[in-house]
Design an enzyme around this catalytic site. Structure first.
Site, PDB file in Angstrom:
ATOM      1  N   ASP A   1      14.797 -21.682  19.426  1.00 49.19           N
ATOM      2  CA  ASP A   1      14.065 -21.013  20.498  1.00 49.19           C
ATOM      3  C   ASP A   1      14.184 -19.495  20.251  1.00 49.19           C
ATOM      4  O   ASP A   1      15.034 -19.053  19.473  1.00 49.19           O
ATOM      5  CB  ASP A   1      14.711 -21.395  21.837  1.00 49.19           C
ATOM      6  CG  ASP A   1      14.203 -20.560  22.982  1.00 49.19           C
ATOM      7  OD1 ASP A   1      12.974 -20.422  23.108  1.00 49.19           O
ATOM      8  OD2 ASP A   1      15.044 -20.022  23.750  1.00 49.19           O
TER       9      ASP A   1
ATOM     10  N   LYS B   1       0.534  -6.829  29.003  1.00 49.94           N
ATOM     11  CA  LYS B   1       1.992  -7.060  28.978  1.00 49.94           C
ATOM     12  C   LYS B   1       2.485  -7.297  27.549  1.00 49.94           C
ATOM     13  O   LYS B   1       3.542  -6.773  27.149  1.00 49.94           O
ATOM     14  CB  LYS B   1       2.327  -8.259  29.889  1.00 49.94           C
ATOM     15  CG  LYS B   1       3.788  -8.660  29.892  1.00 49.94           C
ATOM     16  CD  LYS B   1       4.021  -9.889  29.053  1.00 49.94           C
ATOM     17  CE  LYS B   1       5.462 -10.138  28.754  1.00 49.94           C
ATOM     18  NZ  LYS B   1       5.687 -11.327  27.958  1.00 49.94           N
TER      19      LYS B   1
ATOM     20  N   THR C   1       8.880 -22.050  20.328  1.00 57.39           N
ATOM     21  CA  THR C   1       8.974 -21.184  21.509  1.00 57.39           C
ATOM     22  C   THR C   1       7.692 -21.198  22.319  1.00 57.39           C
ATOM     23  O   THR C   1       6.609 -21.440  21.780  1.00 57.39           O
ATOM     24  CB  THR C   1       9.283 -19.724  21.079  1.00 57.39           C
ATOM     25  OG1 THR C   1       9.239 -18.875  22.227  1.00 57.39           O
ATOM     26  CG2 THR C   1       8.277 -19.193  20.077  1.00 57.39           C
ATOM     27  N   THR C   2       7.828 -20.897  23.610  1.00 54.10           N
ATOM     28  CA  THR C   2       6.627 -20.763  24.450  1.00 54.10           C
ATOM     29  C   THR C   2       6.032 -19.365  24.385  1.00 54.10           C
ATOM     30  O   THR C   2       4.945 -19.134  24.884  1.00 54.10           O
ATOM     31  CB  THR C   2       6.965 -21.017  25.934  1.00 54.10           C
ATOM     32  OG1 THR C   2       8.206 -20.464  26.218  1.00 54.10           O
ATOM     33  CG2 THR C   2       6.966 -22.450  26.269  1.00 54.10           C
ATOM     34  N   THR C   3       6.753 -18.425  23.827  1.00 54.75           N
ATOM     35  CA  THR C   3       6.267 -17.051  23.885  1.00 54.75           C
ATOM     36  C   THR C   3       5.076 -16.833  22.936  1.00 54.75           C
ATOM     37  O   THR C   3       4.836 -17.599  22.019  1.00 54.75           O
ATOM     38  CB  THR C   3       7.421 -16.053  23.597  1.00 54.75           C
ATOM     39  OG1 THR C   3       7.130 -14.799  24.191  1.00 54.75           O
ATOM     40  CG2 THR C   3       7.640 -15.851  22.117  1.00 54.75           C
TER      41      THR C   3
ATOM     42  N   ASP D   1      18.609 -21.880  25.062  1.00 54.67           N
ATOM     43  CA  ASP D   1      19.412 -21.113  26.019  1.00 54.67           C
ATOM     44  C   ASP D   1      19.196 -21.551  27.456  1.00 54.67           C
ATOM     45  O   ASP D   1      19.852 -21.017  28.345  1.00 54.67           O
ATOM     46  CB  ASP D   1      19.075 -19.617  25.938  1.00 54.67           C
ATOM     47  CG  ASP D   1      17.692 -19.347  26.503  1.00 54.67           C
ATOM     48  OD1 ASP D   1      16.722 -19.932  25.981  1.00 54.67           O
ATOM     49  OD2 ASP D   1      17.582 -18.593  27.488  1.00 54.67           O
TER      50      ASP D   1
ATOM     51  N   GLU E   1      14.619 -11.529  28.279  1.00 55.89           N
ATOM     52  CA  GLU E   1      13.906 -11.733  29.544  1.00 55.89           C
ATOM     53  C   GLU E   1      14.083 -10.588  30.538  1.00 55.89           C
ATOM     54  O   GLU E   1      13.101  -9.985  30.977  1.00 55.89           O
ATOM     55  CB  GLU E   1      14.312 -13.068  30.189  1.00 55.89           C
ATOM     56  CG  GLU E   1      13.902 -14.308  29.394  1.00 55.89           C
ATOM     57  CD  GLU E   1      12.393 -14.562  29.342  1.00 55.89           C
ATOM     58  OE1 GLU E   1      11.609 -13.716  29.814  1.00 55.89           O
ATOM     59  OE2 GLU E   1      11.995 -15.603  28.803  1.00 55.89           O
TER      60      GLU E   1
ATOM     61  N   ASP F   1      13.236 -16.577  23.029  1.00 59.44           N
ATOM     62  CA  ASP F   1      13.661 -15.795  24.207  1.00 59.44           C
ATOM     63  C   ASP F   1      14.958 -16.342  24.781  1.00 59.44           C
ATOM     64  O   ASP F   1      15.043 -17.516  25.143  1.00 59.44           O
ATOM     65  CB  ASP F   1      12.566 -15.817  25.275  1.00 59.44           C
ATOM     66  CG  ASP F   1      11.335 -15.082  24.797  1.00 59.44           C
ATOM     67  OD1 ASP F   1      11.467 -13.917  24.410  1.00 59.44           O
ATOM     68  OD2 ASP F   1      10.246 -15.689  24.774  1.00 59.44           O
TER      69      ASP F   1
ATOM     70  N   ASN G   1       4.772 -11.683  19.940  1.00 63.69           N
ATOM     71  CA  ASN G   1       6.128 -11.323  20.392  1.00 63.69           C
ATOM     72  C   ASN G   1       7.182 -11.797  19.387  1.00 63.69           C
ATOM     73  O   ASN G   1       8.195 -11.124  19.176  1.00 63.69           O
ATOM     74  CB  ASN G   1       6.444 -11.959  21.748  1.00 63.69           C
ATOM     75  CG  ASN G   1       5.508 -11.518  22.847  1.00 63.69           C
ATOM     76  OD1 ASN G   1       4.786 -10.547  22.688  1.00 63.69           O
ATOM     77  ND2 ASN G   1       5.510 -12.236  23.961  1.00 63.69           N
TER      78      ASN G   1
ATOM     79  N   GLU H   1       1.273 -18.525  32.840  1.00 69.97           N
ATOM     80  CA  GLU H   1       1.662 -19.563  33.806  1.00 69.97           C
ATOM     81  C   GLU H   1       2.597 -18.963  34.859  1.00 69.97           C
ATOM     82  O   GLU H   1       2.528 -19.315  36.037  1.00 69.97           O
ATOM     83  CB  GLU H   1       2.365 -20.716  33.074  1.00 69.97           C
ATOM     84  CG  GLU H   1       1.487 -21.507  32.133  1.00 69.97           C
ATOM     85  CD  GLU H   1       1.295 -20.875  30.745  1.00 69.97           C
ATOM     86  OE1 GLU H   1       1.694 -19.702  30.544  1.00 69.97           O
ATOM     87  OE2 GLU H   1       0.727 -21.551  29.878  1.00 69.97           O
TER      88      GLU H   1
END
Ligand code: XBP
Ligand code: MG
Length: 262
Positions: free
Chosen positions: A10, A86, A123-125, A184, A19, A12, A129, A56
């Site tokens: 992962d 962002k 990862t979801t990011t 994490d 975060e 983040d 990033n 989301e």
């Protein structure tokens, strides 16, 4: 007996503590630039983290905290636009060296490569990033260390769904039994375990009290020589750093306990 062949990370919270002082700050600056008076405090952001994915998360915030907010007609475009701003702000922050990697991360990745272990990311990011974090916080060529980078909107269902880890496994062309995952958060371990991956957890300020019942090992961080980890759950023997020897031991042990209980 399966041999350990790959590590799936992962990003983040796991590779770097991104975060609270990274994503959260970038969201707030994007809101300000858009003329919105939304401010995500450190505490509020802890609640918002139950939803993975930035777009989301914005939708969840509006629904829960600002139900009377009048969305513009093009609501999707509005959220995508805010999120794009962002991402630009966040990647600029990383380019300025705002977020270092967590203790032991660089050491473990280098050691894994030296030992012929394959590396992947799940990862979801947003992919931009990941690139920025690897390049600016880890090493200029760090993207090339990872054979697979599975990130962002390539899956419709983000963590805790297992999809992103399943894609990483498909791209590696490995079974979950040949890999270990690193996470994490509760959403992260649910996702990894949903893909049948044994998982090692390094907690951070937001996830310290999450439920990691299913983890192989839970640590405060990966540890460095001179900065030993603290074991929060599980058994790391005499080890004080997460190294390849310990990973091999944990991996082998997971099959013994699976055989015993299964
Ligand atoms: C990470 C996330 C992401 C980041 C923001 O979760 O939930 O949404 O907070 O990234 P995980 P984007 O570590 O479990 O993958 O704004 O790019 O979505
Ligand atoms: Mg995470």
């Amino acid at each position: 007996m399966h041999t350990l062949q790959a590590l799936i990370f992962d990003v983040d919270g796991t590779l770097a503590d991104t975060e609270r002082d990274g994503h959260r700050v970038a969201f707030n600056r994007a809101f300000e630039q858009a003329g919105l008076d939304w401010q995500w405090s450190v505490e509020l952001y802890g609640d918002l983290l139950q939803v993975t994915g930035g777009k989301e998360r914005i939708r969840f915030f509006l629904k829960k905290y600002l139900p009377d907010f009048r969305m513009p007609d093009n609501a999707d475009e509005f959220i995508v636009g805010l999120h794009r701003t962002k991402t630009d702000i966040y990647t600029d922050m990383l380019a300025q060296g705002a977020i270092p990697v967590r203790p032991g991360v660089k050491r473990l990745l280098q050691e894994a490569r030296d030992n012929g272990l394959r590396l992947a990311i799940a990862t979801t990011t947003t992919p931009a990033n990941v690139s920025a974090l690897l390049q600016y916080s880890l090493a200029k060529d760090a993207e090339s260390w990872f054979e697979v980078i599975a990130a962002g909107d390539i899956v419709p269902a983000k963590k805790p769904a297992p999809d992103i880890f399943q894609i990483a496994l498909q791209k590696l062309n490995l079974s979950p039994q040949a890999c270990l995952a690193f996470e994490d958060s509760r959403n992260g371990i649910l996702s990894a375990r949903g893909a049948d991956l044994e998982t090692i957890v390094t907690v951070n300020g937001y996830t310290r009290n999450d439920d990691f019942d299913d983890a192989l090992l839970v640590l405060d961080h990966m540890g460095e020589p001179g900065l030993p980890f603290t074991v929060l759950q599980g058994d790391a023997g005499d080890h004080t750093c997460l190294d390849v020897d310990l990973l091999r031991e944990l991996h082998a042990r997971s099959f013994i306990s699976t055989t015993k209980t299964g």
